[in-house]
Structures are given as structure tokens and as C-alpha cells.
Scaffold this active site. Sequence first.
Site, mmCIF file in Angstrom:
data_model
loop_
_atom_site.group_PDB
_atom_site.id
_atom_site.type_symbol
_atom_site.label_atom_id
_atom_site.label_comp_id
_atom_site.label_asym_id
_atom_site.label_seq_id
_atom_site.Cartn_x
_atom_site.Cartn_y
_atom_site.Cartn_z
ATOM 1 N N LYS A 1 0.860 -1.194 0.000
ATOM 2 C CA LYS A 1 0.000 0.000 0.000
ATOM 3 C C LYS A 1 0.891 1.237 0.000
ATOM 4 C CE LYS A 1 -3.904 1.991 2.607
ATOM 5 N NZ LYS A 1 -4.764 1.869 3.808
ATOM 6 N N SER B 1 -9.815 1.970 2.786
ATOM 7 C CA SER B 1 -8.949 2.693 1.890
ATOM 8 C C SER B 1 -7.929 1.818 1.136
ATOM 9 C CB SER B 1 -8.169 3.743 2.689
ATOM 10 O OG SER B 1 -7.327 3.119 3.643
ATOM 11 N N SER C 1 -10.100 -0.218 7.062
ATOM 12 C CA SER C 1 -9.520 -0.155 5.718
ATOM 13 C C SER C 1 -8.821 -1.405 5.218
ATOM 14 C CB SER C 1 -8.532 0.999 5.630
ATOM 15 O OG SER C 1 -9.228 2.182 5.394
HETATM 16 N N1 GLN Z 1 -13.279 4.464 6.094
HETATM 17 C C1 GLN Z 1 -12.723 4.928 7.340
HETATM 18 C C2 GLN Z 1 -12.285 6.362 7.206
HETATM 19 O O1 GLN Z 1 -12.459 6.914 6.164
HETATM 20 C C3 GLN Z 1 -11.574 4.043 7.752
HETATM 21 C C4 GLN Z 1 -10.366 4.319 6.965
HETATM 22 C C5 GLN Z 1 -9.186 3.503 7.402
HETATM 23 O O2 GLN Z 1 -9.337 2.502 8.109
HETATM 24 N N2 GLN Z 1 -8.011 3.956 7.032
HETATM 25 O O3 GLN Z 1 -11.795 6.938 8.136
#
Ligand code: GLN
Length: 492
Positions: free
Chosen positions: A78, A158, A182
Amino acid sequence: MSQLTDLDIAGARDALAKGECSSEELTSAYLEAIDAAKALNAFITVLPGKAIEMAKESDARRKAGEVGALEGVPLAIKDLFCTEGVLTTAASHILDGFTPPYESTVTANLWGQGAVLLGKTNLDEFAMGSSNETSYYGPVRNPWTLDGADAGLVPGGSSGGSAAAVAANLCAGATGTDTGGSIRQPAALTGTVGMKPTYGRCSRWGTIAFASSLDQAGPMTRTVRDAAIMLGAMAGHDPKDSTSIDTPVPDYEAALEGGVKGLTIGVPDEYRIDGMPKEIEDLWQQGIEWLKAQGAEVKTVSLTRTKYALPTYYIVAPAEASSNLARYDGVRYGLRVPGDDITGMYENTRAEGFGAEVKRRILIGTYVLSAGYYDAYYLQAQKVRTLIAQDFAEAFSDVDLILTPTAPEPAFGIGTKTDDPLSMYLNDVFTVPASLAGLPGISVPSGMSASGLPLGLQLIGKAFDEETVLRGGYALEQAAGFTGKPSPWWRS
Ligand code: GLN
């Protein structure tokens, strides 16, 4: 004929050990697959030269009898993990051209075990999102489709690029990060396995920070066994991260075969949310039956403060983000947009460098931390966070694992939620509570929606008990027998 890219991590490890292929051959096969999958937009940077070089070095080490746990296995990373001398973007315009002079601890651990770096995967900007649509580099397309043609579905987020790359066999495995879901949510939306370990299990050093009290790295893989192998290589104490815990890393793969006989699985009533599709409810019930049939005892548990988890998360995470992102000012990293004076330069750089969702988080975060509102929002959210953690602690005095759906719906269409942040945030309703409590969780592909898309179930465990989470996940995987793969419409 089966292809080299059909090999998962365990398969690649065995084939390499038997001399059936070299790391260089395996790496070339993945690089070709990546090249033919540009339509997915899963990668921000592909590193053919570096990958082949690392693969050759691995082949040479193997010849010399040095074999790490991931020796010669090609992985995708990532693009939130800093990689020395390799462009690292966090999918943000503000990090244009940023090449870190250091390597994150997690990726250094992977290379230390012999893994090969194929490239850096796309993500939501600074890992803020649930659909991979906030990336400066454009959305990732889910390899899964509704009818065999590209339906333009999101892969979740994400870590959407990593999830898509694993689902489409563009790598043997990938890293993700999980702040509120995410890793687990994109795994559920792409029919892959995603594991968020306990907060403190993997070092955060060199991983670009979003919300430091929540961020955790973890593996994204095709199977639970692969998650166990990869986590073992990623995890470990790191003196450079003061929240990394100094506790031994067990042999996770050895824990897999334990089965769930004798374990007690908790089912939280509070996760039956309004408007949840019946197919998700049915899958959850099916999961309960599968675990019971394998000898687990199932009990209802109460997590009464669950309903406050999302609002709490959307105060704590933006507060920490607003502080973490203050460093991007045009002076030290990436983009610089000139202005009349230094303040003008800061303002222009941040205005141009950050996307809309990141700006929204910075505004919310700055607001809840401001002198007049700190007690009402930030402090209150911290107290509620403690209560949510207490709910879990009480539940875990009675059970070994908690079973829930991973996400409230299957993959949705690109663009369908971008104007509706609340409905986007709701996608993490089942993953955020464990994040607030710092607990480990795994998403295992467990079934298909009526529309033919993968669905995941989540198992949450006690702090630092990843072994039981993996053992339960393995049992769930065996029972579900999910073998679906998307048809490769993207291949050019
Ligand atoms: N979707 C959540 C956010 O936008 C979690 C994102 C994540 O775990 N990095 O904060």
C-alpha cells in the site's frame, strides 16, 4: 494450464522450495499480470527493475541456503508505507515526488524475510475513505463485476488497490493499513482475506500517519493461511514506535489447525442494524451454524455502546488527522505552490495539495480540538471510546471470539456515495468498534450476494490473541469453501 500467478503465498513458498520455479520467474509472471491489468488502476507505481533485481537476489540467497519465511514471494505494498528511494504518495497530490530516505519497519521486516516488492498500490488519500475514490490517482475498479463486464464497482477502501491486486492475482499478497476498517472492508468487497492485528502488534514507524491511536498495518491475502504467514513476518516489537508492544510473535501458521471445538463465539445483538440487507443477516446466521457444526458454543453478547462507535470515530480520527497532517506545508515534502509570502505559500500548497475529503477531516478535526469545543467533543469522544473498549472487555470475559458481518452491503458503484459522506461512513459500522478498542479482527470471504458479489464475515478477538482469530478464521474459511474468482475482463 495453471499459471504461476495462481500461486498464493503458501503455494509460491512450496513451489520455490521444491525448485519448480525461481523467484525471478514468479516475479516476471506477476509483473506481466500487473501490466495487463491497467484498467483496474490498482497500482500507483510499478517497479519492474527493482522487483527483478530483488527476485534475483532472493534466488541467489536460496542457492546459498538462506531462506526467509517469505523468500522470493512477490508482494504489493500500500502506498502509505514509506519505501526507501521509491516514490511514496499516500495517494495525495501534496506528496508529489516524495521519495523517503528511509524504509518503514513493516516493509523492512518483509524484505528481511526475503519478500520481493512489485509496486505500490493505490488507496484513498491519506487512507481516508471506504471506496478508494478519494485518491489523487483516481478510483480503483473492483475486479468483481455484476455480469462479467466491468460494472464500475468500488473495491472498498482505503486499501482498495491492495485488495484489487490480491483479488485479481496481481501479487501473492499485499499490505494494508486499517484505522477504522480499511483492511477488513475492502477484503470483504473483493472476496479476499484481510486482517487487522491488535494495535501495537505491527510497528507504525515509517507508515504515513492518519490517526495514530488507531492506525495498524496488516496482511491482505487470498487465504487465511497466507494471512498467518504474512503477519508473522510483518509483526514484532520496534523501539522506534513507542506504541509497539514488546511481546513475542507466535508461530501463527501453527495455530491454524486448532479448530473451533471448545471455543465460545459471541454474537452481538447490537450489530443487527436497521436496514441491513437480509442476505447479510442470512450469511451471519450461516456463519453461526458453520461454527456450531464444528463444535463451537455460540452465545449472545452485549456491546451496548456500539451505536456510539461511528460518531466517536469521526471525532477521534479527524482530530488526530488534523494534527498529523499539519506537517504538510510545502516546506519539507512534495508539492510547493508559491504565494506572496510564507503564509500564502502554506495556504496555496494546502489548498491545492489536499483533496476534498482530507480537507473535510482537517476542518472537523480542528473544530473538535478548538478551545471552545474540546470538552464537548474530543474529550467526550475519548470517554465514550473507553466505554466501547469496556463493552468488549466484558464480552471477552465470556467468549473467545466475536462473529459479525464485515460490511453492511456488497461492493457498490463508483460515484454512488461520493456526495453523501454519511452513507460512505456507514460502510465501516461493523469494523470501527474493534478499531476503537484496539482489538484484532479478520474478514473472511464467506458467501455471495444475490447479485453475484463476494461477502465477508468478521471475527474479532482479544488483544494480542491473533492466534485464536486466525484459528477461527481458518475454520470459517474451510466451512464456507469460498473459491470464487472474478473473470478477468480487465486483461488487455
Ligand atoms: N473508512 C474509514 C475512514 O475513512 C476508515 C479508513 C481507514 O481505516 N483507514 O476513516
